[in-house]
Scaffold this active site. Structure first.
Site, PDB file in Angstrom:
ATOM      1  N   GLU A  51       0.858  -1.083   0.093  1.00  0.00           N
ATOM      2  CA  GLU A  51       0.003  -0.141  -0.186  1.00  0.00           C
ATOM      3  C   GLU A  51       0.829   1.317  -0.080  1.00  0.00           C
ATOM      4  O   GLU A  51       1.979   1.211   0.481  1.00  0.00           O
ATOM      5  CB  GLU A  51      -1.027   0.015   1.153  1.00  0.00           C
ATOM      6  CG  GLU A  51      -2.065  -1.356   1.217  1.00  0.00           C
ATOM      7  CD  GLU A  51      -2.869  -1.051   2.082  1.00  0.00           C
ATOM      8  OE1 GLU A  51      -4.111  -1.614   2.106  1.00  0.00           O
ATOM      9  OE2 GLU A  51      -2.601  -0.624   3.232  1.00  0.00           O
ATOM     10  N   CYS A  68       3.791   8.581   0.873  1.00  0.00           N
ATOM     11  CA  CYS A  68       4.164   7.734   1.876  1.00  0.00           C
ATOM     12  C   CYS A  68       4.493   6.322   1.291  1.00  0.00           C
ATOM     13  O   CYS A  68       3.447   5.820   0.905  1.00  0.00           O
ATOM     14  CB  CYS A  68       3.067   7.588   3.078  1.00  0.00           C
ATOM     15  SG  CYS A  68       3.552   6.242   4.295  1.00  0.00           S
ATOM     16  N   CYS A  98       6.195  -6.600   7.813  1.00  0.00           N
ATOM     17  CA  CYS A  98       7.464  -6.210   8.667  1.00  0.00           C
ATOM     18  C   CYS A  98       7.509  -7.115   9.671  1.00  0.00           C
ATOM     19  O   CYS A  98       6.685  -7.709  10.305  1.00  0.00           O
ATOM     20  CB  CYS A  98       7.074  -4.790   9.361  1.00  0.00           C
ATOM     21  SG  CYS A  98       8.312  -3.832  10.380  1.00  0.00           S
ATOM     22  N   CYS A 120       5.811  -4.434  15.985  1.00  0.00           N
ATOM     23  CA  CYS A 120       5.217  -3.214  17.273  1.00  0.00           C
ATOM     24  C   CYS A 120       3.965  -3.331  17.549  1.00  0.00           C
ATOM     25  O   CYS A 120       2.955  -3.752  16.661  1.00  0.00           O
ATOM     26  CB  CYS A 120       5.420  -2.113  16.548  1.00  0.00           C
ATOM     27  SG  CYS A 120       7.332  -1.793  16.292  1.00  0.00           S
ATOM     28  N   CYS A 174       1.007  -1.550  15.745  1.00  0.00           N
ATOM     29  CA  CYS A 174       1.201  -1.101  14.264  1.00  0.00           C
ATOM     30  C   CYS A 174       0.303  -2.444  13.428  1.00  0.00           C
ATOM     31  O   CYS A 174       0.456  -3.548  13.760  1.00  0.00           O
ATOM     32  CB  CYS A 174       2.615  -1.261  13.685  1.00  0.00           C
ATOM     33  SG  CYS A 174       2.823  -0.987  11.958  1.00  0.00           S
ATOM     34  N   SER A 225      10.964   6.702  15.064  1.00  0.00           N
ATOM     35  CA  SER A 225       9.546   6.258  15.975  1.00  0.00           C
ATOM     36  C   SER A 225       9.879   6.154  17.270  1.00  0.00           C
ATOM     37  O   SER A 225      10.469   5.012  17.673  1.00  0.00           O
ATOM     38  CB  SER A 225       8.937   5.128  15.006  1.00  0.00           C
ATOM     39  OG  SER A 225       8.824   5.356  13.981  1.00  0.00           O
ATOM     40  N   LEU A 226       9.566   7.039  17.963  1.00  0.00           N
ATOM     41  CA  LEU A 226       9.905   6.858  19.507  1.00  0.00           C
ATOM     42  C   LEU A 226       8.847   6.101  20.439  1.00  0.00           C
ATOM     43  O   LEU A 226       9.173   4.782  20.808  1.00  0.00           O
ATOM     44  CB  LEU A 226      10.478   8.287  20.438  1.00  0.00           C
ATOM     45  CG  LEU A 226      11.044   8.337  21.458  1.00  0.00           C
ATOM     46  CD1 LEU A 226      12.221   7.564  21.402  1.00  0.00           C
ATOM     47  CD2 LEU A 226      11.135   9.641  21.709  1.00  0.00           C
ATOM     48  N   CYS A 233      -0.397   6.443   9.426  1.00  0.00           N
ATOM     49  CA  CYS A 233       0.874   5.893   9.361  1.00  0.00           C
ATOM     50  C   CYS A 233       0.399   4.433  10.268  1.00  0.00           C
ATOM     51  O   CYS A 233      -0.121   4.595  11.146  1.00  0.00           O
ATOM     52  CB  CYS A 233       1.792   6.598  10.158  1.00  0.00           C
ATOM     53  SG  CYS A 233       2.193   8.192   9.629  1.00  0.00           S
TER      54      CYS A 233
END
Ligand code: SAH
Ligand code: SF4
Length: 337
Positions: free
Chosen positions: A90, A103, A110, A114, A117, A212-213, A331
């Site tokens: 995507e 984006c 992935c 996380c 996500c 990405s904290l 995101c």
């Protein structure tokens, strides 16, 4: 058969040389592919018919295949593309008055798991090649008719676990004969793969870095982003300081605010302590609920209250309005179901 789109400019120049053509032909061919977006060698009308036929004997031009597109009320648009091996990725188009941003995804899925996500839920399938990354921008430019000004590597996947192809994509995007997007308008977002932050600082192009904290203590970050166990905050911050020193550029920290989880008074203190004195911007992003997560989004006033508490010590805080929420185009919402 060689896919001409899969060649970097240098590789294409070598191919052109190997068949005994003048060197400027490589610029012509690259422009046809990456600026005009053609998929048919026969359309390269500034090459003689015999040259086109010669090229088409051994070469072709691949393209991402559009399967679906959805538009949100705020005009953000999500595109679902099929790759040559049937996998799907995507890409999101975010139009604003002063910029048109794409984006891009860098991997199918992935591996990093996380907790917040959507992409994490499909696991890791494969890395994208550089031209599959760059082609997302080219296709969005062709499909929307808008000149793309900015690119963020914030779609599916961890760019720094597909480092070489991401750098090649940046070089391609930056090329005068390609999409011609300034490196300063390209941002790569990472969950914090420390070795690659150092490498990226040494990479000659002036592309920007975002981290990405999402949590300011190792304890909470370990929970939300398991990769933190391998690359703890102290190591990330050390690498970020190196990047800032080397590039003379600020780094952006993205902090997805999750109600009751990382928006407490103690989180304000930890974040202030962690980032105080670092040349950075902080982007607060509302958590977008996605299937199979237990977390909740904060309200806008709750986000503003969090930002207010940071301001005295960390003035460069912005609240990012999440775009395309209802089409799961925000995101971390990309999953190509
Ligand atoms: N792997 C890279 C880039 C892709 S993720 C990275 O982690 O930086 C892009 C951004 O989406 C990250 O900042 C991530 O924290 C954020 N994100 C993930 N899930 C989200 C969600 N449900 N709501 C809002 N942002 C999310
Ligand atoms: Fe991967 Fe980034 Fe999602 Fe984490 S937030 S699972 S690193 S895509």
């Amino acid at each position: 058969m060689t896919d001409l789109k899969s060649l970097t400019f240098t590789q294409l120049a070598e191919l052109v040389k190997s068949i005994g053509w003048e060197s400027y032909r490589s610029q012509q061919i690259y422009t046809w592919i990456w600026q005009k977006g053609i998929n048919d060698i026969d359309l390269m009308t500034n090459l003689a018919k015999s040259k086109r036929e010669q090229l088409a004997c051994d070469c072709f031009i691949s393209s991402l295949h559009l399967i679906d597109t959805k538009q949100a009320k705020d005009r953000a648009r999500k595109f679902l593309f099929r790759l040559h091996d049937q996998h799907k990725i995507e890409t999101v188009f975010i139009p604003e008055t002063d910029r048109k941003t794409v984006c891009v995804s860098t991997q199918v899925g992935c591996a990093l798991g996380c907790k917040i996500c959507h992409t994490a839920q499909i696991g890791f399938i494969r890395n994208l090649k550089f031209h599959e990354i760059a082609d997302q921008i080219l296709q969005v430019q062709l499909l929307t008719g808008e000149r793309i000004s900015n690119v963020v590597f914030m779609g599916m996947g961890e760019p720094f676990l597909n480092y070489a192809e991401c750098l090649k994509a940046i070089e391609n995007l930056n090329s005068d004969f390609g999409l011609n997007i300034g490196a300063r308008r390209i941002t790569v977002s990472t969950s914090g793969i420390v070795e690659r932050i150092y490498d990226f600082a040494d990479f000659p192009l002036q592309a920007k870095l975002a981290i990405s904290l999402n949590a300011a203590t190792d304890q909470l970050r370990n929970e939300l982003m398991p990769i933190n166990k391998k690359y703890p905050l102290s190591e990330i911050i050390k690498a970020v300081r190196y990047y800032i020193e080397k590039k003379k550029k600020r780094v952006t920290f993205e902090y997805v605010l999750i109600k009751g989880i990382n928006d407490r008074a103690q989180d304000v203190r930890a974040l202030t302590k962690l980032l105080y004195g670092i040349a950075c911007k902080i982007n607060l992003i509302p958590f977008n609920p996605c299937p199979h997560t237990k977390y909740q989004s904060p309200t806008l006033p709750e986000m503003e209250a969090f930002a207010e508490k940071l301001y005295p010590q960390l003035p460069a805080v912005t609240i990012r309005k999440s775009r395309g929420q209802e089409i799961l185009a925000a995101c971390g919402q990309l999953a190509a179901q």
